[in-house]
Write a protein that holds these residues in place. Structure first.
Motif, short mmCIF file in Angstrom:
data_model
loop_
_atom_site.label_atom_id
_atom_site.label_comp_id
_atom_site.label_asym_id
_atom_site.label_seq_id
_atom_site.Cartn_x
_atom_site.Cartn_y
_atom_site.Cartn_z
N ILE A 5 73.67 18.35 68.94
CA ILE A 5 74.57 19.50 69.13
C ILE A 5 75.73 19.49 68.15
O ILE A 5 76.40 20.51 67.97
CB ILE A 5 75.08 19.57 70.58
N LEU A 13 75.75 27.10 69.98
CA LEU A 13 76.11 26.38 71.20
C LEU A 13 76.22 27.33 72.40
O LEU A 13 75.78 27.01 73.50
CB LEU A 13 77.43 25.63 71.01
N ASN A 17 73.92 27.15 75.64
CA ASN A 17 74.53 27.08 76.97
C ASN A 17 73.96 28.18 77.88
O ASN A 17 73.61 27.91 79.03
CB ASN A 17 76.04 27.22 76.87
#
Length: 104
Positions: A5, A13, A17
């Protein structure tokens, strides 16, 4: 599968998520659905409310992630199936009807 990540951008990201949250919701729904299959509409069930009191009632409806239970007092409860347990049905009260025929 390992994901580094540290190499992902902010947009990547956020996307990752969102995908993780959706996957977790899906898994939770599947577990709830599997648990729901242990119960049938009309079953007498029990669960504990937030004050720790035992509520008994009749399962009346399947919802997306919960079931609807109508308590003996007529209140409706939406309960996660994981909190339910089968309860003994209340004993039916036997009433006898007396029929009197009047002569003319």
């Amino acid at each position: 599968m390992l994901i580094d990540i540290d190499k992902l951008s902010e947009g990547e990201l956020i996307d990752l998520n969102n995908r993780i949250v959706e996957r977790l919701r899906f898994l939770h729904q599947m577990r709830a659905h599997k648990t729901m299959l242990n119960f049938s509409i009309g079953d007498h069930v029990a669960f504990e409310d937030q004050q720790g009191r035992t509520i008994e009632g009749t399962l009346t409806r399947y919802n997306k992630r919960s079931v609807t239970v109508i308590g003996h007092d007529g209140r409706h409860w939406n309960v996660s199936p994981g909190f339910l347990r089968k309860a003994h049905a209340p004993a039916a009260t036997k009433t006898s009807a007396v029929i009197t025929l009047a002569e003319r």
